[in-house]
Design an enzyme around this catalytic site. Structure first.
Site, PDB file in Angstrom:
ATOM      1  N   ARG A 295      -7.324  11.382  -0.730  1.00  0.00           N
ATOM      2  CA  ARG A 295      -8.026  10.150  -0.381  1.00  0.00           C
ATOM      3  C   ARG A 295      -9.387  10.172  -1.055  1.00  0.00           C
ATOM      4  NH1 ARG A 295      -7.370   9.285   5.958  1.00  0.00           N
ATOM      5  NH2 ARG A 295      -8.059   7.175   5.497  1.00  0.00           N
TER       6      ARG A 295
ATOM      7  N   LYS B 282     -10.347   0.508  16.974  1.00  0.00           N
ATOM      8  CA  LYS B 282     -10.995   1.726  16.455  1.00  0.00           C
ATOM      9  C   LYS B 282     -11.626   1.455  15.085  1.00  0.00           C
ATOM     10  CE  LYS B 282      -8.357   4.911  14.216  1.00  0.00           C
ATOM     11  NZ  LYS B 282      -8.817   5.233  12.845  1.00  0.00           N
TER      12      LYS B 282
ATOM     13  N   ARG C  99      -6.927  10.484  18.678  1.00  0.00           N
ATOM     14  CA  ARG C  99      -7.904   9.956  17.729  1.00  0.00           C
ATOM     15  C   ARG C  99      -7.810   8.437  17.631  1.00  0.00           C
ATOM     16  NH1 ARG C  99      -7.100  12.057  12.106  1.00  0.00           N
ATOM     17  NH2 ARG C  99      -8.875  10.700  11.787  1.00  0.00           N
TER      18      ARG C  99
ATOM     19  N   CYS D  71      -6.925  11.934   8.403  1.00  0.00           N
ATOM     20  CA  CYS D  71      -5.474  12.073   8.399  1.00  0.00           C
ATOM     21  C   CYS D  71      -4.987  12.660   7.077  1.00  0.00           C
ATOM     22  CB  CYS D  71      -4.819  10.706   8.589  1.00  0.00           C
ATOM     23  SG  CYS D  71      -5.000  10.056  10.255  1.00  0.00           S
TER      24      CYS D  71
HETATM   25  N1  EPU Z   1      -9.226   4.705  -2.520  1.00  0.00           N
HETATM   26  C1  EPU Z   1      -9.664   5.278  -3.689  1.00  0.00           C
HETATM   27  N2  EPU Z   1     -10.999   5.552  -3.808  1.00  0.00           N
HETATM   28  C2  EPU Z   1     -11.889   5.279  -2.816  1.00  0.00           C
HETATM   29  C3  EPU Z   1     -11.418   4.697  -1.610  1.00  0.00           C
HETATM   30  C4  EPU Z   1     -10.077   4.415  -1.498  1.00  0.00           C
HETATM   31  O1  EPU Z   1      -8.887   5.531  -4.604  1.00  0.00           O
HETATM   32  O2  EPU Z   1     -13.092   5.552  -2.972  1.00  0.00           O
HETATM   33  C5  EPU Z   1      -7.791   4.379  -2.376  1.00  0.00           C
HETATM   34  C6  EPU Z   1      -7.100   5.227  -1.307  1.00  0.00           C
HETATM   35  O3  EPU Z   1      -6.687   6.461  -1.799  1.00  0.00           O
HETATM   36  C7  EPU Z   1      -5.945   4.332  -0.897  1.00  0.00           C
HETATM   37  C8  EPU Z   1      -6.563   2.933  -1.037  1.00  0.00           C
HETATM   38  O4  EPU Z   1      -7.687   3.061  -1.879  1.00  0.00           O
HETATM   39  O5  EPU Z   1      -4.905   4.459  -1.803  1.00  0.00           O
HETATM   40  C9  EPU Z   1      -6.991   2.285   0.263  1.00  0.00           C
HETATM   41  O6  EPU Z   1      -7.723   3.178   1.061  1.00  0.00           O
HETATM   42  P1  EPU Z   1      -8.883   2.685   1.986  1.00  0.00           P
HETATM   43  O7  EPU Z   1     -10.179   3.080   1.379  1.00  0.00           O
HETATM   44  O8  EPU Z   1      -8.702   1.239   2.301  1.00  0.00           O
HETATM   45  O9  EPU Z   1      -8.666   3.545   3.291  1.00  0.00           O
HETATM   46  P2  EPU Z   1      -9.803   3.937   4.295  1.00  0.00           P
HETATM   47  O10 EPU Z   1     -10.879   2.916   4.263  1.00  0.00           O
HETATM   48  O11 EPU Z   1     -10.177   5.353   4.092  1.00  0.00           O
HETATM   49  C10 EPU Z   1      -8.970   2.613   6.377  1.00  0.00           C
HETATM   50  C11 EPU Z   1      -8.566   2.939   7.788  1.00  0.00           C
HETATM   51  C12 EPU Z   1      -7.236   3.672   7.772  1.00  0.00           C
HETATM   52  C13 EPU Z   1      -6.206   2.765   7.102  1.00  0.00           C
HETATM   53  C14 EPU Z   1      -6.681   2.355   5.700  1.00  0.00           C
HETATM   54  C15 EPU Z   1      -5.777   1.338   5.023  1.00  0.00           C
HETATM   55  C16 EPU Z   1     -10.663   3.171   8.923  1.00  0.00           C
HETATM   56  C17 EPU Z   1     -11.638   4.052   9.624  1.00  0.00           C
HETATM   57  N3  EPU Z   1      -9.586   3.747   8.410  1.00  0.00           N
HETATM   58  O12 EPU Z   1      -9.063   3.859   5.692  1.00  0.00           O
HETATM   59  O13 EPU Z   1      -6.875   3.869   9.125  1.00  0.00           O
HETATM   60  O14 EPU Z   1      -4.986   3.437   6.985  1.00  0.00           O
HETATM   61  O15 EPU Z   1      -7.996   1.767   5.780  1.00  0.00           O
HETATM   62  O16 EPU Z   1      -5.718   0.187   5.768  1.00  0.00           O
HETATM   63  O17 EPU Z   1     -10.867   1.966   8.877  1.00  0.00           O
HETATM   64  C18 EPU Z   1      -5.750   4.871  10.945  1.00  0.00           C
HETATM   65  O18 EPU Z   1      -6.363   4.080  11.690  1.00  0.00           O
HETATM   66  O19 EPU Z   1      -4.804   5.603  11.358  1.00  0.00           O
HETATM   67  C19 EPU Z   1      -6.144   4.957   9.528  1.00  0.00           C
HETATM   68  C20 EPU Z   1      -5.769   5.970   8.739  1.00  0.00           C
END
Ligand code: EPU
Length: 423
Positions: A127, A25, A404, A122
Site C-alpha cells: 500500500r 470509521k 478495528r 490491513c
Molecule cells: N495508492 C497508491 N499510492 C498512494 C495511495 C494509494 O498507489 O499513495 C493506491 C493503493 O495501493 C490502492 C489505491 O491507490 O491500490 C487506493 O487506495 P486508497 O489510498 O484509496 O486506500 P486508503 O486511503 O489507504 C481507504 C480506507 C480503506 C479502503 C480504501 C479503498 C480509510 C481509513 N481506509 O484506504 O478502508 O479499503 O480506502 O476504499 O479510509 C477498511 O475500512 O477496512 C479499509 C481498509
C-alpha cells in the site's frame, strides 16, 4: 489487545429484529486528524464509533498534547488541540493503523513540520504512500527519510499547487485537502477520490472555516485560509457496517430492520444484493432487509466509488459461497485482498482464486463449522458471515481485526437472535 480471545458462533440461526448502523470509521478518522488544524475552539464530534482504530487515533491526539474527552454512552468526542505543540507522531501507535498517515497533512499545515515512523494497517497488498508525499512536495514541503523507515516532512512555506492522484486515493485526497487548507493561495486535486466519507469530512472542514469546493467529485479545489477553528459535526453512518448488517440478514434468510442505511452511498452494492435475491424496502430512516431461501450467484468487480466497494468484497464472497451457482468476483483496488478465500474454504466452500485477482466461487456449499481467524478487518467480517450461515459451532480468532472496524457487532447480532460468545 484481544488477540487471545475467541469468538464462538453457533451458526444456522435465522436473524430477525432491529439493528442500528454505527458511525463511519473512515469518516471519523480524517475528522479526528483534522481537529489538529484548529488553533481556537473545540472540535465536537457525535456518532463516533468506538472501534479500535478510532480509539488509537484518540490516543495519538492525546500523545500529541490534545485534550480529548470521549463519552462512550453518547458516542461524543470533544477535542481541544489549541495547545498542541508536538509534531512527532508516536511510533508505538502509528504502527497499528494505516490511517495514522492522515495526521501528517494537518501537522504539516499547522506546524510546517511532521515526523512519522512506519504505519501499520490491513495486510491487503503493498500500500504505497507516494500520492500523499508527492502532494505535500508540490505544496512546497521537503520530504526526507529519517532512517529506520521514518519520514520527516517540513516546509518554510506552503503554497497552493496543482496535485493529483494516479488512482483516486481515499486518504490521499483527505490528507492533501488538509495540507492545502492552510497553504497560501489556491490548490487543485485532480483525480481525487469521491467517496461519501470525503464529502462528510469536508463538511466538518467547512464548518471549521476551510474553503473547499468539489468534494464528492474527481476535482477538488481548496483556497487556503489563515486559520481554522473548532466546530461541531455528527458523523455519517458507516456504509460498510450497513452492508455487513444487510448481508447478515441475506445469508441467514433473515428479516431485519436496519436503521441508518444510506442507500445513495450503496447503490451498486444494494443492486447486487437484489440480484442475489435479497429484498429490501426503505421506510423512513429504516430499511427492512429480507434474505431469500436460496441466494442467486453474482458477478462483481470492485472499483473506486461509486463502483462496488473493495471493503464489501470479502463479505459478498461469503454470500456467493452459499449461492446456487457460480459467482465471479474480481478485486481491482488492492493487489492482495483475497485473504478470506482460504478461510472460507475451511467452512467447506469451493473457491478458486484465479490469476488477475479473480475468485470463482462454486456454489452452493453447505457450510459447516470451522475454526478460523480474522485476516484483516473485512476478511474478519466475511468469516463471521460464513459462521452465521454454517451448521455447528465455529470460532474466530485474531478478533483485534474485527474490533478495528466494527463497534459492538456481537451485541447487535445477538439482539437479532445470533448465538455468539466471546471467550
Ligand atoms: N495508492 C497508491 N499510492 C498512494 C495511495 C494509494 O498507489 O499513495 C493506491 C493503493 O495501493 C490502492 C489505491 O491507490 O491500490 C487506493 O487506495 P486508497 O489510498 O484509496 O486506500 P486508503 O486511503 O489507504 C481507504 C480506507 C480503506 C479502503 C480504501 C479503498 C480509510 C481509513 N481506509 O484506504 O478502508 O479499503 O480506502 O476504499 O479510509 C477498511 O475500512 O477496512 C479499509 C481498509
Amino acid at each position: 489487545m484481544s488477540s487471545e480471545e475467541l469468538l464462538y458462533i453457533e451458526g444456522g440461526r435465522r436473524l430477525a429484529g432491529e439493528a442500528c448502523v454505527q458511525g463511519s470509521k473512515n469518516a471519523a478518522l480524517p475528522m479526528l486528524a483534522a481537529s489538529l488544524l484548529a488553533t481556537r475552539g473545540h472540535t465536537i464530534l457525535h456518532r463516533v464509533p468506538a472501534v479500535k482504530d478510532v480509539l488509537v487515533a484518540l490516543e495519538v491526539l492525546r500523545k500529541l498534547g490534545a485534550r480529548v474527552d470521549h463519552d462512550l454512552s453518547s458516542q461524543t468526542v470533544v477535542i481541544d488541540t489549541v495547545d498542541v505543540a508536538n509534531y512527532h507522531l508516536p511510533e508505538d501507535l502509528t504502527g497499528r493503523f494505516r490511517a495514522a498517515l492522515l495526521f501528517v497533512g494537518p501537522l504539516l499545515a499547522r506546524f510546517r513540520k511532521a515526523c512519522i515512523c512506519e504505519v501499520g494497517g490491513c495486510a491487503i497488498g503493498s500500500r504505497p504512500v507516494d500520492y500523499h508525499y508527492r502532494g505535500f512536495a508540490r505544496l512546497g514541503a521537503r520530504v526526507t527519510g529519517t532512517g529506520g523507515g521514518g519520514i520527516e516532512v517540513c516546509a518554510d512555506d506552503l503554497r497552493g499547487a496543482f496535485m493529483y492522484c494516479d488512482l483516486p486515493s481515499h486518504t490521499g485526497t483527505e490528507n492533501l485537502i488538509m495540507a492545502a487548507s492552510l497553504a497560501a493561495g489556491d490548490s487543485l486535486i485532480e483525480n481525487a477520490a469521491s467517496d461519501p466519507e470525503i464529502v462528510d469530512f469536508v463538511q466538518l472542514l467547512s464548518k471549521m472555516g476551510a474553503r473547499v469546493r468539489g468534494a464528492g467529485t474527481r476535482t477538488v479545489e481548496i483556497s487556503g485560509v489563515d486559520e481554522l477553528h473548532g466546530a461541531e459535526h455528527t458523523i455519517m453512518h458507516d456504509r460498510l457496517d450497513a452492508g455487513m448488517l444487510m448481508m447478515a440478514a441475506g445469508i441467514t434468510g433473515g428479516d431485519v430492520a436496519i436503521q441508518g442505511v444510506q442507500h445513495d452511498h450503496l447503490r451498486v452494492f444494494t443492486a447486487k444484493l437484489h440480484q442475489m435475491g435479497v429484498q429490501w424496502h426503505e421506510d423512513g430512516s429504516w430499511t427492512r432487509v429480507q434474505g431469500p431461501e436460496v441466494l442467486s450467484p453474482i458477478n462483481v468487480v470492485t472499483t473506486y466509488y461509486p463502483g462496488f466497494p473493495t471493503d464489501l468484497q470479502p463479505s459478498i464472497v461469503a454470500l456467493a459461497c452459499v449461492a446456487n451457482g457460480d459467482s465471479y468476483i474480481r478485486e481491482t483496488v488492492f493487489e492482495d485482498r483475497l485473504g478470506h478465500v482460504k478461510t472460507l474454504r475451511a467452512f467447506g466452500a469451493r473457491l478458486l482464486p484465479e490469476k488477475d485477482r479473480l475468485v470463482i466461487v462454486h456454489g452452493p456449499a453447505r457450510l459447516r463449522a470451522a475454526r478460523t481467524g480474522a485476516h484483516d478487518i473485512r476478511a474478519g467480517g466475511a468469516c463471521l458471515l460464513a459462521a452465521l450461515a454454517a451448521q455447528g459451532r465455529s470460532s474466530i480468532s485474531n478478533l483485534y481485526q474485527l474490533d478495528r472496524g466494527y463497534d459492538n457487532l456481537e451485541n447487535r447480532l445477538r439482539a437479532l437472535g445470533a448465538e455468539l460468545e466471546r471467550i
